[in-house]
Design an enzyme around this catalytic site. Sequence first.
Site, PDB file in Angstrom:
ATOM      1  N   CYS A  67      14.124  28.863  -3.327  1.00 56.28           N
ATOM      2  CA  CYS A  67      13.327  27.753  -3.847  1.00 56.28           C
ATOM      3  C   CYS A  67      12.563  28.248  -5.076  1.00 56.28           C
ATOM      4  O   CYS A  67      12.049  29.357  -5.080  1.00 56.28           O
ATOM      5  CB  CYS A  67      12.328  27.266  -2.803  1.00 56.28           C
ATOM      6  SG  CYS A  67      13.095  26.609  -1.319  1.00 56.28           S
ATOM      7  N   ALA A  68      12.490  27.405  -6.096  1.00 54.10           N
ATOM      8  CA  ALA A  68      11.733  27.760  -7.293  1.00 54.10           C
ATOM      9  C   ALA A  68      10.236  27.832  -6.974  1.00 54.10           C
ATOM     10  O   ALA A  68       9.514  28.658  -7.515  1.00 54.10           O
ATOM     11  CB  ALA A  68      11.986  26.752  -8.405  1.00 54.10           C
TER      12      ALA A  68
END
Length: 136
Positions: free
Chosen positions: A50-51
């Site tokens: 996930c960013a």
Amino acid sequence: MASPAFEDIAETFDFLDDWEDRYRHVIELGRAMPPMDAALQVPATKVEGCASQVWIMPVIEDGRFDFQGDSDAMIVRGLIAILHALYSGLSLAEVTRVDAHAELARLGLDEHLSSQRSNGLRAMVERIRLLAADAG
């Protein structure tokens, strides 16, 4: 096999014509979600891929799946709230059988999320599936 809570979200999304309204609704869902205890926001509960920073902690009682989750990004908190509505209360076996891609496609998320957010959403779904499979 969507839960009543997820069906409510899907109905709301059907009612909202504009993606900006849907986006705001996702953020509202994230704001309404209880925060995860900071002590649980550790590497073991962190979702890789996930960013944003994302944590998911399973809570399994009597063979039913639930989880606590949090993120440092409001839109991602909203996505976690949607996943909570999708999976919470299901049996461990049911969690692994949910076609999350199809259910989430009903909301049109796949068309409006950036590729980074879409990858993060897939990572969260995969983490939930693995947590349920490991607990079963």
